[in-house]
Design a protein around this motif. Structure first.
Motif, short mmCIF file in Angstrom:
data_model
loop_
_atom_site.label_atom_id
_atom_site.label_comp_id
_atom_site.label_asym_id
_atom_site.label_seq_id
_atom_site.Cartn_x
_atom_site.Cartn_y
_atom_site.Cartn_z
N ASN A 211 -1.69 -1.75 -7.79
CA ASN A 211 -2.12 -0.45 -8.33
C ASN A 211 -1.60 -0.22 -9.74
O ASN A 211 -1.88 0.82 -10.33
N TRP A 231 -1.52 -2.29 -2.49
CA TRP A 231 -1.63 -1.07 -3.30
C TRP A 231 -0.36 -0.30 -2.97
O TRP A 231 -0.36 0.67 -2.25
N CYS A 234 2.36 3.50 -4.60
CA CYS A 234 1.71 4.81 -4.61
C CYS A 234 2.73 5.88 -4.99
O CYS A 234 3.84 5.91 -4.46
N GLN A 245 -5.17 5.59 -10.84
CA GLN A 245 -4.93 4.69 -9.70
C GLN A 245 -5.91 5.01 -8.57
O GLN A 245 -6.48 4.12 -7.94
N LEU A 263 -1.71 -0.21 1.84
CA LEU A 263 -1.06 0.85 1.07
C LEU A 263 0.44 0.96 1.36
O LEU A 263 0.88 0.70 2.48
N HIS A 265 4.46 2.63 -0.76
CA HIS A 265 5.05 3.32 -1.91
C HIS A 265 6.04 2.47 -2.72
O HIS A 265 6.37 2.82 -3.85
N ILE A 291 1.53 9.07 0.18
CA ILE A 291 0.25 8.54 0.66
C ILE A 291 -0.46 9.60 1.50
O ILE A 291 -1.62 9.93 1.25
N VAL A 295 -2.45 10.53 -1.71
CA VAL A 295 -3.44 9.46 -1.83
C VAL A 295 -4.64 9.71 -0.90
O VAL A 295 -5.80 9.64 -1.35
#
Ligand code: ZN
Length: 336
Positions: A211, A231, A234, A245, A263, A265, A291, A295
């Motif tokens: 990301n 990704w 985050c 992003q 996903l 962090h 997230i 997100v």
């Protein structure tokens, strides 16, 4: 059914639930903590307590499992993490590898290919392999993945040694590979090249920190070679604003890549690199809860469906670990 080692024992991949594939609990610089105990304000009991609260919060938000990507070089302490997560309802998986952007520690400066004690990197390999097959130290906790770190300096001689050792151990054990890749300099492509040169199926590899690029060409190239994208930073806008992003992630999903993205962090409850007072005002959204709070609502606004969200949070991690048992079988949903 394939299983994965976690703090709660070997778990059926169907029972992992929502998985954040790259987090940390405690990041500590070993020589500094060893030489000057308490460096940067570390106090074990205080930090265990505050981490436990945060991990409880993750479980309350519906997260089943996190992958703790803290390897040696970042202060991995599996026993302490296992004690911290107890009673929180969360499960934690561990990683093996070595964290460096340039050089390995001194024993490896004198031992290895082309060194004074010339030879192969069996020592390095045996350390990684033991973590995966026997356990980390005497904890009885086994690592679930291998880690490769390639930052801006690129594939230095020692970073490449780690990558090649990881490739060999992957081929022997089947453990998947997760990376830290400096995205602005497209280090993920270097990692794919080196791993593939040893015969690694790139479908067993997650290229991390993806990301931190908005270059769809780079990101699609990584996926088209077979890999998953981590990704996994985050909430952290060091190189790319958070909105950009989200736009990039939604664009990838739109192009059919929801089956190849996972996903997380890359957050730690404690990190001795910076104090909370330095980090929090600078990156206020960099929290374990971003997230779910930031997100996912942002993705829904951009037309990403619940099914695609579930795919990134649940099915992709499950399929990624299922590959350990299924060999090179293409994961379900790949390329959709
Ligand atoms: Zn990390």
């Amino acid at each position: 059914m394939p299983t994965v080692p976690t703090t709660a024992g070997d778990i059926d991949i169907d029972d992992l639930g929502v998985v954040y594939m790259h987090e940390h609990v405690f990041i500590r610089t070993e020589p500094l903590q060893w030489g000057w105990p308490g460096f940067s304000g570390w106090d074990t009991e205080t930090e265990v307590e505050s981490a436990r609260e945060r991990l409880r919060g993750l479980a309350a938000a519906g997260v089943g499992t996190i992958l703790d990507m803290t390897v040696p070089g970042l202060g991995r302490d599996a026993a302490l993490v296992a004690r911290t997560v107890e009673g929180t309802g969360l499960k934690i998986m561990f990683a093996t590898g070595y964290y460096t952007y340039d050089n390995l520690p001194f024993p490896f400066q004198y031992r290895g290919p082309g060194k004074i004690l010339d030879g192969d990197d069996r020592v390095l390999e045996s350390l990684f392999e033991r973590d995966l097959t026997v356990g980390i130290g005497d904890t009885g906790l086994r690592a679930a993945v291998l880690k490769v770190v390639t930052d801006e300096p690129g594939m230095t001689q020692d970073v490449e040694r780690v990558a090649l050792a990881v490739a060999s151990v992957h081929l022997r054990t089947g453990a998947p590979i997760c990376t830290h890749a400096h995205a602005p300099s497209e280090r993920g492509l270097d990692q794919q090249r080196v791993l593939a040169s040893r015969g690694v199926d790139l479908g067993r590899v997650m290229i991390g920190h993806s990301n931190e690029s908005t270059d769809l060409g780079y990101l699609e190239q990584l996926i088209d070679a077979g890999s998953y994208l981590g990704w996994d930073r985050c909430g952290l806008q060091l190189t790319v604003p958070l909105d950009a992003q989200l736009d990039t992630l939604a664009a990838l999903v739109e192009r059919g890549y929801a089956g190849r993205i996972m996903l997380s962090h890359d957050k730690a409850s404690f990190m001795d690199w910076f104090s909370a007072a330095e980090v929090d005002p600078f990156v206020p959204d960099w929290r374990y809860t971003y997230i779910h709070g930031g997100v996912l609502p942002g993705l829904r606004e951009r037309g990403v469906t619940e099914e695609q969200i579930q795919q990134m949070l649940i099915s992709n991690p499950r399929d990624f670990f299922a590959g350990a048992a299924a060999g090179s079988a293409a994961p379900e949903g790949a390329g959709q």
